[in-house]
Every structure is written in C-alpha cells, then in structure tokens.
Design an enzyme around this catalytic site. Structure first.
Site, PDB file in Angstrom:
ATOM      1  N   GLU A   1      12.904  10.136  21.472  1.00 54.22           N
ATOM      2  CA  GLU A   1      13.344  11.648  21.507  1.00 54.22           C
ATOM      3  C   GLU A   1      14.579  11.738  22.315  1.00 54.22           C
ATOM      4  O   GLU A   1      15.755  12.126  22.040  1.00 54.22           O
ATOM      5  CB  GLU A   1      12.537  12.611  21.589  1.00 54.22           C
ATOM      6  CG  GLU A   1      11.588  12.994  20.353  1.00 54.22           C
ATOM      7  CD  GLU A   1      10.471  13.668  20.679  1.00 54.22           C
ATOM      8  OE1 GLU A   1      10.190  14.411  21.645  1.00 54.22           O
ATOM      9  OE2 GLU A   1       9.323  13.493  20.014  1.00 54.22           O
TER      10      GLU A   1
ATOM     11  N   ILE B   1       9.224  23.631  17.284  1.00 56.08           N
ATOM     12  CA  ILE B   1       8.403  23.062  18.104  1.00 56.08           C
ATOM     13  C   ILE B   1       7.958  24.002  19.303  1.00 56.08           C
ATOM     14  O   ILE B   1       8.886  24.710  19.772  1.00 56.08           O
ATOM     15  CB  ILE B   1       9.266  21.865  18.966  1.00 56.08           C
ATOM     16  CG1 ILE B   1       9.789  20.932  17.970  1.00 56.08           C
ATOM     17  CG2 ILE B   1       8.213  21.274  19.877  1.00 56.08           C
ATOM     18  CD1 ILE B   1       8.925  20.116  17.031  1.00 56.08           C
TER      19      ILE B   1
ATOM     20  N   THR C   1      14.011  17.667  32.371  1.00 54.69           N
ATOM     21  CA  THR C   1      15.003  17.903  33.250  1.00 54.69           C
ATOM     22  C   THR C   1      15.546  16.555  34.182  1.00 54.69           C
ATOM     23  O   THR C   1      14.696  15.872  34.476  1.00 54.69           O
ATOM     24  CB  THR C   1      14.672  19.079  34.213  1.00 54.69           C
ATOM     25  OG1 THR C   1      15.953  19.767  34.746  1.00 54.69           O
ATOM     26  CG2 THR C   1      13.955  18.711  35.125  1.00 54.69           C
ATOM     27  N   ASN C   2      16.921  16.591  34.357  1.00 52.05           N
ATOM     28  CA  ASN C   2      17.527  15.510  35.009  1.00 52.05           C
ATOM     29  C   ASN C   2      16.746  15.055  36.415  1.00 52.05           C
ATOM     30  O   ASN C   2      16.834  13.977  36.803  1.00 52.05           O
ATOM     31  CB  ASN C   2      18.872  15.359  34.833  1.00 52.05           C
ATOM     32  CG  ASN C   2      19.602  15.304  33.657  1.00 52.05           C
ATOM     33  OD1 ASN C   2      18.746  15.182  32.687  1.00 52.05           O
ATOM     34  ND2 ASN C   2      20.919  14.952  33.845  1.00 52.05           N
ATOM     35  N   GLU C   3      16.464  16.114  36.977  1.00 56.71           N
ATOM     36  CA  GLU C   3      15.637  16.043  38.374  1.00 56.71           C
ATOM     37  C   GLU C   3      14.308  15.045  38.238  1.00 56.71           C
ATOM     38  O   GLU C   3      14.128  14.427  38.861  1.00 56.71           O
ATOM     39  CB  GLU C   3      15.369  17.359  39.013  1.00 56.71           C
ATOM     40  CG  GLU C   3      16.231  18.248  39.810  1.00 56.71           C
ATOM     41  CD  GLU C   3      17.524  18.513  38.803  1.00 56.71           C
ATOM     42  OE1 GLU C   3      16.967  18.907  37.478  1.00 56.71           O
ATOM     43  OE2 GLU C   3      18.518  18.922  39.171  1.00 56.71           O
TER      44      GLU C   3
ATOM     45  N   TYR D   1       6.157  24.181  22.403  1.00 57.63           N
ATOM     46  CA  TYR D   1       5.997  23.621  23.665  1.00 57.63           C
ATOM     47  C   TYR D   1       6.116  24.497  24.692  1.00 57.63           C
ATOM     48  O   TYR D   1       5.100  24.945  25.337  1.00 57.63           O
ATOM     49  CB  TYR D   1       6.651  22.374  23.796  1.00 57.63           C
ATOM     50  CG  TYR D   1       6.236  20.963  22.966  1.00 57.63           C
ATOM     51  CD1 TYR D   1       5.276  20.985  22.323  1.00 57.63           C
ATOM     52  CD2 TYR D   1       7.382  19.964  22.959  1.00 57.63           C
ATOM     53  CE1 TYR D   1       4.886  19.754  21.472  1.00 57.63           C
ATOM     54  CE2 TYR D   1       7.024  18.874  22.132  1.00 57.63           C
ATOM     55  CZ  TYR D   1       5.743  18.650  21.560  1.00 57.63           C
ATOM     56  OH  TYR D   1       5.451  17.693  20.694  1.00 57.63           O
ATOM     57  N   SER D   2       7.358  24.847  25.219  1.00 54.60           N
ATOM     58  CA  SER D   2       7.637  25.441  26.541  1.00 54.60           C
ATOM     59  C   SER D   2       7.158  27.166  26.287  1.00 54.60           C
ATOM     60  O   SER D   2       6.915  27.666  25.271  1.00 54.60           O
ATOM     61  CB  SER D   2       9.256  25.835  26.629  1.00 54.60           C
ATOM     62  OG  SER D   2       9.584  24.428  26.852  1.00 54.60           O
TER      63      SER D   2
END
Lengths: 368, 396
Positions: B247, B130, B377-379, B132-133
C-alpha cells in the site's frame, strides 16, 4: 528487473574489503596526509591480484568489460579512503582506449596499466565550463600535431608514463596520447591532498598516430570519457558517503549525553535517516548509469543524474556527519575528517550539482 | 544469477502498453467530465460506477488476488505497472477496496463474505471505506477505542472513525474494532465488514484543502452477525499490517508525477513568452525541470527496487520506508518546482479559459500534503530507517 549482484561481484566486494581494511588503517593513512598521496605498495598489490583489470576485456588480461565491476573498485577505494587516485588512469584512459582505440600500440597501454603503471588523463582546464570543447589546441600539419594549452587536476601526472589529452583542432575534438616527458608538470595542493597536477603543453610536437580514435570520432570518445568519469566518481562518492553514514550510526549509538545515547534522540536519528535516504538514491542512480553505459556509449543524462546526486549527497552527508559527531568530526585523530575533504573534491570534480543541473536542463528541454 | 537489469522485461512492457490502450478506451469524455466535479474526484459517480463494472467484466479487477480466489495472481512488478498506468490516467481506481480489502476477505472471510462480498468486489459492483483512524488514534493506530462486544448473535459495535474516505458512496466499511479489552493494544483488535445501510451508521462530511471529501463516521449500536468478522477474533492487527508495504508503495508510485512532468514540459515547449522565446528557453525553467527529472529517476529506481524485493518474497523494512519518505516529500518539492515554471497561471482553477492542463497541477499540489503523514507518518518511517537500516537505538 533484477537488482541482485552477480556472484563474482559480491566476491570482488568482499575481497576488496578484506584487503583495504587491513591496508588503510589510520597509522598508514597518516603517512599520506601531508606527503605525496599515492600508496605504491597498495597499487602493486592490487595489480598483482588482478583488481586493476576490473572492467577490462579478457583479451587484455582483465576480468571482462563491465563498468559495474569497476564501480565496485571505486566504491571500495572511497569507503576505505585509500590513498589512490585512479579515476584518470582506470576510468578515463583505460576504458576510453578499450572502447575507441584501434591501434595496437595504444592498446598495449592497457596491459601496462594492468601491471600497475600509471597512464593518466589531462582533460580539465581552468575556467573552462565545457570540457567537451577544450581550449587546448592541436594544430595539424601533415603527419604532425602541435599541442598548446594548459590542463589541470590531472591525477598522478608526475609519475604517469603518458597523458591522454583532449584538444580542439581543425578536424574537431581529438584525444591524443602524449608522452609525459613532453609536458611541463607542476604540482597543485588540493583540499584533500589528492596528487593533482597542472600540465602545460607549450607547442609540443607529436606524431598524428598519437590520436587514439578513428577519424571523426573524437567528440564521441571524449563524451564517453567524461561520462565514464562522472559515473565512476559517483561510485567513489557512494563509498565515501556510505562510510560517513556508518560512522554516524556507530558514533551516535555509543555517545551518551543526558544519560542516554544520543542516537535515541529523534532529532539525531532522523538526520541519520536522511543520510540513509540520500545514500540509497545515490546507489541506485549510479548503478543505473553504469549499467546503461555498458551497452550504450552515450548516456549523458543518466551520468548527469548520478553526478548530481553524488554532489548533493557528498555535501549533505558530510555536514550531517560533522555535525552529529560534534568536535570528534573535526579531530584529526579520528577518521571522519579525511572523508569530509574527499567528499568536497568528489562534489566539485566532473561538474558540481548546479553545473550539471544546468546541463541536464538543456538536454531534457531541447525541442526535438 | 544474470547481470543486474534495471528495466521492464518485454512481457512487462507489453502489459503496460496493453493497459494504456485499455484505459484510453475506458475513460470517455463523460467520465472525464464527471471526475472534474469535486463531488466525484474520488469516484462514486454514475460514470465511475459504470467504468468499474466494465473493468470487472473485462477481468481487470483483482489482479493481485490468488488464482483460486478468482484473481490473476499478478507479480508485484506487474501490480506496480498496473497502479502506475491507472494513476497516470487520473482515474480514481479504488485500490484499497480491490487490492487490499478484497483479497483479505476472499482469503479470511466467512462463506457469506466470500460469496456476497468478495465476488462483487471482483465484478466492480461493491465499494469499501476504510475504518482505521479515530479522533484519538492516528499514528498510534493500535490504541483505537471503537468497541465490538460479542453477544449470542454476533457483535455489537459502537464508536467513531475519522478520515473514512469513500464512505459516502461505499456499501461497507472495513472496520477495525477492539474485541479484547484486557489484551495489550494491538492484540485485542478484530476486523469487521460493517454495512453502511445500517440505521446505526451515520457520517458527516469533512471537506479538505484538496477538495477531496472524506468523512467522520459513527457507529451507534450496530449489530453484525458473526459472518461479518474477517479472520480470527483479536487477530485483526496482522490483517491491517499484512499489505502495508504494498500500500505504501502504491502511494508513492512514480507514474503520476512523471506524467505531470511530461505535461508541463510540453506546455513550456509550446508556450511563447515573446516574439523570439518560449518558456522553455529560460535557464531557470530548465533548471527546475532538471531538478524534477533527477528526482523522478531516483523515485522510479527506489520503487522498482522495492517491488523487485517483494517479487523475491523478501521484506526490507528500511527500504520500504525510504520509498515512503522520499516519495512523499519529493512530490511536494516537484509540484512546487513545476508550479514555479507556470507561475501565477498555476493558481487558476479550471473555471477559467486561461487555466492550464485543466488545472491538474493546481489540483495535484493541493492533494500532495496528505502523503507525508498519511500511510504511516514520515517521523515513524524515519524511526524505522534509523533502526532497521542503520541499526541505531530505538527512539524514546
């Protein structure tokens, strides 16, 4: 898998909200902050509208056996900080008699409760960590029982017609209905001013027919009573923490500092989000426990998990709410403080999170 | 509407049983040995490829795909059970290739992509990394800078991607690239199928704390024909986000942690610490197990409820984020509590005869940390919870 509520459950939720939002206005709640905290007017209104029959079989005039329905009542009483302490009466006494009593005279008591009379429980004992094993004794002699012991945190005992008492005997654990007049009742003052009492039985002699269950089923009945109590208190905690979380969201969306609402600071919104997560967990484990307890009368682990989450959520959300409100949180002219005190009671009664973790740990690690 | 029901239906329970049996047969000792090799933790070895082809032949790939695309069109709940059962076995099933990229290509790809790529994914013959980043686009993915310039024959691709996991054994990269440089961030992105055997493709390995290999991948004047574009130009963002909830849910599936809990519990029940006592008899050990148990119960219910919400075709953004945040942070706590129980033994890798559970616990704790920031990300998830769940103002 189906997480949707039935139509009638949504209706109960909505109509209870309408009744309680109107009744539990701050001016009315203030009347009970220092006085005997029992709103008799609200109680008789709920009775007249049939809400005391939630979770009770139709044959007694109730709306059908379903602890989920009763859970909605406790959730809403918690959400509106209603001055009614009814876990002893509706969850412990009425439910246990409904499930375990075969005597018409005991069953008649359910009808009495639905009318608005109080019949409460006397189960907990000071410093007894194991309520399944009462220190209170019932000596059996022929057709007579003699009860000796001290109970506490018995809700509304002073205005209760009878008390459902747990006691140990030569036949094992018994649940016994005792006329209030036979007991020595003295008021306790608790952190949230809940009408709780110490109840002394000083060699009270009663008929054997006061035992509510079939012979040999006392422990089973007491376990059911304690589990139902834990689960319904988790629902009460759910309502209390829902309200505190809603107050956080509303207050931090309005309060401005540094030229912006404080809810737009990530440090603030993330602490609120953590409350939302705790709340969601508490809701789900409470629902699971109520549903399972409907079909299986011994779901101790589910009840423990619910009460563990209730204890933790009450603690964490209460202090987040106080912190995020600043001084408003502790100001008695604002609404939050009542919920914080109620949260502390919910956290500790029916076993603290640590105590219940201990019990759950024993259960799940027992070598089969 | 019937009574609220929080349990698997008989049909779902049967599917779970069927899958368990199937995987018992699929995971041979040779495959197990291969998967213990750090080089092949995430798949890519010969035994892994053999198993994937078998699964393809037996019809166990493409469960979420629509029937007309060659799939089984399983419901979200059945897909959750599939993910749960696979993850309990530890088999590195390439969910992103088969359940995210695959159905998107089958639905939105060119004729070539449908015939050559989608079909082979279903057969278990083809794998994707993948893309993406990028070095400067992580959480703010829409700021990505890899370019795909339109020319007469197709597109010319240049750029760099980070954390391109599985690229080392993949046939293609599922690549997000900028095709419109005027449009605002997410409006100018398109999706491409980029072959890893192109001379302009290269990579360097990134070795991680969890011993899971990932890659930095480089795209130097790679030319792809138009048939390698998936979906419409500049509309790639909706493909990226379309299956995000599914996902995320797969990332926090309760299966693996419950399996580990059971493994450690039975180990503690059979581990003697002196002549009279087992490890399980220690009060603090019981407390740790109880903490993990009550956490798993909540995780299971959150995941089931989220799946049920998807089943009814609805979307609840706040609750999807609750699952992601709670699950990823609980894993870290649960692994800690379980490692405490086994104490220093938890530190041993599987090259020692003293190591426990083939060092599964030691391996799992090291791979847990990526989930609190990976997959959104959890933030950002907490921002979503505050906004969508509590209707609080947007954070600035």
């Amino acid at each position: 898998m189906d997480f949707s509520e039935m139509n009638h459950q949504g209706e109960i939720r909505d109509s209870l909200d309408r009744i309680l939002v109107e009744h539990c206005v701050p001016e009315n709640l203030k009347n009970f902050d220092a006085a005997f905290k029992h709103d008799a007017e609200l109680m008789s209104f709920l009775a007249s509208q049939g809400y005391l029959g939630l979770g009770i079989h139709e044959k007694y005039g109730g709306s059908g056996e379903n602890l989920y329905d009763l859970g909605i009542l406790f959730e809403k009483l918690g959400f509106h900080a209603a001055p009614l302490s009814l876990i002893g009466c509706l969850a412990e006494v009425a439910q246990t008699i409904q499930k375990f009593s075969e005597h018409e005279s005991h069953q008649a008591l359910i009808a009495s409760i639905l009318k608005g009379d109080i019949h409460t429980s006397a189960i907990l004992e000071p410093l007894n960590q194991d309520p399944e094993n009462p220190l209170t004794r019932a000596e059996i002699a022929g057709d007579k029982l003699t009860i000796t012991g001290t109970k506490y945190l018995s809700e509304l005992a002073s205005i209760s017609k009878s008390l459902l008492v747990s006691a140990n005997s030569d036949e094992g654990v018994l649940l016994v209905l005792v006329d209030k007049e036979h007991a020595n009742v003295s008021e306790l003052t608790t952190t949230a001013n809940t009408p709780a009492f110490k109840v002394d039985f000083d060699g009270v002699s009663i008929d054997r027919s006061a035992i509510i269950h079939a012979q040999g089923r006392g422990l089973e009945a007491l376990k059911y009573l304690l589990q139902t109590s834990m689960v319904m208190r988790s629902y009460l905690a759910l309502g209390i923490t829902e309200k505190m979380t809603a107050l956080i969201a509303a207050y931090t969306s309005e309060r401005e500092q540094f030229g912006r609402v404080i809810g737009s600071f990530q440090a603030v919104s993330h602490r609120a989000a953590d409350c939302f997560i705790d709340l969601e967990c508490l809701r789900l484990v409470s629902q699971q426990a109520a549903i399972n307890l409907n079909t299986n009368h011994d779901c101790e682990n589910d009840a423990l998990v619910a009460k563990i989450w209730a204890g933790n959520a009450c603690h964490r959300i209460s202090y987040s709410a106080q912190h995020l409100h600043g001084g408003m949180g502790v100001d008695k002219d604002y609404v939050l403080w009542r919920y914080c005190l109620l949260a502390k009671e919910c956290e500790l009664i029916n076993g603290s999170a640590s105590q219940n973790i201990d019990r759950l740990g024993l259960n799940i690690t027992a070598n089969q | 509407m019937g009574e609220m029901l929080i349990q698997l239906s008989p049909k779902q329970a049967k599917l779970k049983e069927e899958l368990q049996e199937y995987f018992e047969g699929l995971i041979t000792p040779d495959l197990q040995a291969e998967l213990r090799d750090p080089e092949h933790f995430e798949g890519g070895g010969p035994e892994f490829k053999k198993a994937m082809r078998t699964m393809g032949a037996d019809g166990w790939i493409g469960l979420s795909w629509k029937k007309e695309l060659g799939g089984k069109n399983l419901s979200p709940m059945e897909q959750y059970i599939f993910v749960e059962t696979v993850m309990r076995t530890g088999f590195p099933f390439p969910f992103l290739t088969t359940e995210s990229v695959g159905p998107m290509i089958a639905e939105h790809g060119s004729d070539w992509a449908k015939e050559e790529v989608a079909t082979k994914i279903l057969k278990g013959e083809l794998f994707f990394g993948i893309g993406y980043s990028e070095p400067n686009s992580g959480t703010d993915l829409a700021s990505l800078q890899t370019k795909a310039i339109r020319n007469r024959e197709g597109y010319l691709i240049n750029g760099q991607k980070m954390w391109t996991s599985l690229a080392n054994f993949s046939d293609y990269i599922w690549l997000a690239a900028r095709t419109d440089f005027e449009a605002k961030n997410h409006k100018g992105i398109s999706m491409f199928i980029v072959p890893t055997n192109d001379p302009g493709f290269s990579m360097t390995a990134i070795n991680t704390l969890g011993d899971v290999r990932t890659n930095a991948t480089f795209y130097d004047n790679i030319h792809v024909p138009e048939s390698h574009l998936v979906g419409q130009p500049n509309e790639g963002w909706s493909l990226i986000t379309s299956q995000l909830n599914l996902e995320r849910l797969a990332l926090v599936n309760h299966g693996p942690v419950e399996e580990l809990y059971k493994n450690v519990l039975s180990l503690a029940q059979s581990t003697k610490i002196n002549d009279n006592q087992y490890l399980i008899d220690l009060t603090w050990v019981q407390h740790n197990f109880a903490q993990v148990y009550s956490g798993i119960e909540a995780l299971k219910l959150i995941c089931w409820k989220q799946t049920w919400i998807m089943e009814s075709g609805r979307l609840n953004m706040a609750e999807a984020s609750v699952a992601k945040v709670y699950g990823s942070e609980f894993f870290i706590e649960a692994y800690r509590l379980l490692m405490e129980i086994m104490g220093e033994l938890s530190l041993l890798k599987n090259d020692s005869e003293l190591s426990i559970l083939n060092a599964k616990l030691e391996r799992m704790y090291r791979t847990a940390s990526i989930l609190t920031f990976g997959g959104g990300t959890n933030e950002v998830q907490r921002d979503i919870i505050a906004m969508a769940g509590l209707l609080m103002p947007r954070t600035r």
